[in-house]
Motif scaffolding. Structure first.
Motif, short mmCIF file in Angstrom:
data_model
loop_
_atom_site.label_atom_id
_atom_site.label_comp_id
_atom_site.label_asym_id
_atom_site.label_seq_id
_atom_site.Cartn_x
_atom_site.Cartn_y
_atom_site.Cartn_z
N ARG A 1 1.24 -17.24 -39.26
CA ARG A 1 1.30 -18.04 -38.03
C ARG A 1 1.30 -17.09 -36.83
O ARG A 1 2.12 -16.18 -36.74
CB ARG A 1 2.56 -18.89 -38.04
N GLN A 2 0.37 -17.31 -35.92
CA GLN A 2 0.22 -16.46 -34.73
C GLN A 2 0.55 -17.28 -33.48
O GLN A 2 0.35 -18.49 -33.47
CB GLN A 2 -1.21 -15.92 -34.63
N LYS A 3 1.01 -16.59 -32.44
CA LYS A 3 1.32 -17.26 -31.19
C LYS A 3 0.90 -16.37 -30.04
O LYS A 3 1.17 -15.18 -30.03
CB LYS A 3 2.82 -17.55 -31.11
N LYS A 4 0.22 -16.97 -29.06
CA LYS A 4 -0.19 -16.26 -27.86
C LYS A 4 0.31 -17.04 -26.66
O LYS A 4 0.14 -18.25 -26.58
CB LYS A 4 -1.71 -16.11 -27.80
N VAL A 5 0.92 -16.33 -25.72
CA VAL A 5 1.44 -16.95 -24.51
C VAL A 5 0.47 -16.68 -23.37
O VAL A 5 -0.01 -15.57 -23.20
CB VAL A 5 2.83 -16.39 -24.15
N GLU A 6 0.17 -17.73 -22.60
CA GLU A 6 -0.64 -17.61 -21.39
C GLU A 6 0.26 -17.92 -20.20
O GLU A 6 1.09 -18.82 -20.27
CB GLU A 6 -1.81 -18.61 -21.40
N TYR A 7 0.07 -17.16 -19.13
CA TYR A 7 0.86 -17.36 -17.92
C TYR A 7 -0.06 -17.88 -16.82
O TYR A 7 -1.14 -17.33 -16.60
CB TYR A 7 1.52 -16.05 -17.50
N HIS A 8 0.38 -18.92 -16.14
CA HIS A 8 -0.42 -19.58 -15.12
C HIS A 8 0.32 -19.56 -13.79
O HIS A 8 1.53 -19.84 -13.74
CB HIS A 8 -0.70 -21.04 -15.51
N ASN A 9 -0.39 -19.26 -12.71
CA ASN A 9 0.17 -19.30 -11.37
C ASN A 9 -0.12 -20.68 -10.80
O ASN A 9 -1.26 -21.14 -10.79
CB ASN A 9 -0.48 -18.24 -10.48
N ILE A 10 0.94 -21.35 -10.30
CA ILE A 10 0.82 -22.71 -9.79
C ILE A 10 1.15 -22.71 -8.29
O ILE A 10 2.11 -22.06 -7.88
CB ILE A 10 1.79 -23.68 -10.50
N VAL A 11 0.37 -23.45 -7.52
CA VAL A 11 0.61 -23.60 -6.08
C VAL A 11 0.61 -25.09 -5.77
O VAL A 11 -0.28 -25.83 -6.22
CB VAL A 11 -0.48 -22.90 -5.25
N THR A 12 1.63 -25.54 -5.03
CA THR A 12 1.68 -26.92 -4.57
C THR A 12 1.82 -26.93 -3.06
O THR A 12 2.35 -25.98 -2.47
CB THR A 12 2.86 -27.69 -5.21
N TRP A 13 1.36 -27.99 -2.44
CA TRP A 13 1.36 -28.10 -0.98
C TRP A 13 2.10 -29.34 -0.53
O TRP A 13 2.21 -30.33 -1.27
CB TRP A 13 -0.08 -28.16 -0.45
N ARG A 14 2.60 -29.32 0.69
CA ARG A 14 3.18 -30.43 1.44
C ARG A 14 4.35 -31.08 0.68
O ARG A 14 5.26 -30.41 0.26
CB ARG A 14 2.11 -31.42 1.84
N LYS A 15 4.31 -32.39 0.52
CA LYS A 15 5.44 -33.11 -0.07
C LYS A 15 5.67 -32.71 -1.53
O LYS A 15 6.81 -32.58 -1.98
CB LYS A 15 5.19 -34.62 0.04
N LEU A 16 4.59 -32.51 -2.28
CA LEU A 16 4.74 -32.07 -3.67
C LEU A 16 5.42 -30.71 -3.73
O LEU A 16 6.22 -30.45 -4.64
CB LEU A 16 3.39 -32.05 -4.38
N ALA A 17 5.15 -29.83 -2.78
CA ALA A 17 5.82 -28.53 -2.72
C ALA A 17 7.32 -28.70 -2.50
O ALA A 17 8.13 -28.01 -3.14
CB ALA A 17 5.21 -27.68 -1.60
N GLU A 18 7.69 -29.62 -1.63
CA GLU A 18 9.11 -29.87 -1.38
C GLU A 18 9.80 -30.40 -2.63
O GLU A 18 10.91 -30.00 -2.97
CB GLU A 18 9.27 -30.87 -0.22
N ILE A 19 9.12 -31.31 -3.34
CA ILE A 19 9.68 -31.88 -4.56
C ILE A 19 9.86 -30.79 -5.62
O ILE A 19 10.92 -30.70 -6.26
CB ILE A 19 8.77 -33.01 -5.09
#
Length: 173
Positions: free
Chosen positions: A45-63
């Motif tokens: 069994r193999q496992k690979k981790v991926e890392y993602h950069n997330i950006v949110t704007w306006r009201k969703l950013a505040e939440i």
């Protein structure tokens, strides 16, 4: 027809960082890790981790800055965007990010039995600044989407009101 859509489910790798642009627009960034698990030819069994950069704007950013924290499990939906800039050391750099327009919290607080969703309606914009900020005069609104149905979890009516936690109904918008 073109399509630029990214959907991931994973856990935050760090607490969200919230900033405000000089124009007064709120932006929040954080990382999400996803796992890919498979069995190789030897049966291991193999496992690979991926890392993602997330950006949110306006009201969703505040939440996001208010309700998410490191290790929170989330569903993120948005579009891929690559930014390029030249660093102070004169080296050209680039970063690929998911600009989110929908986020669903998948961790259940103690008093809640399902995830909460926040959807920012997409808006058509033809302008954007060099810093990658979305243009347009209209600010999107945030709409609670509702609760997911899951047979293995108790119905909301069976949850004791004495337990503490954040419910979708308690969020002030």
């Amino acid at each position: 027809m073109d399509l630029n859509k990214a959907m991931i489910i994973g856990r935050l790798t760090r607490d969200p960082e919230v900033r405000t642009t000089p124009q007064g627009v709120t932006v929040c960034s954080f990382g999400v890790a996803t796992n890919f698990i498979w069995t190789d030819q030897q049966g291991q069994r193999q496992k690979k981790v991926e890392y993602h950069n997330i950006v949110t704007w306006r009201k969703l950013a505040e939440i996001c800055s208010q309700y998410l924290k490191k290790a929170s499990k989330v569903y993120i939906e948005g579009r891929l965007q690559t930014r390029e800039w030249q660093g102070q050391d004169s080296i050209k750099r680039q970063r690929t990010e998911i600009v989110a327009d929908n986020m669903i919290m998948l961790d259940s607080p103690p008093a809640s039995s399902s995830g909460s969703s926040f959807n920012v309606p997409q808006q058509e914009t033809s302008s954007s600044s060099a810093s990658g900020q979305p243009g347009g005069p209209q600010e999107p609104t945030v709409e609670p989407v509702g609760e997911e149905q899951n047979v293995s979890k108790p119905a909301p009516s069976t949850v004791s009101p004495k337990k503490e936690g954040v419910r979708v109904e308690d969020i002030p918008f």
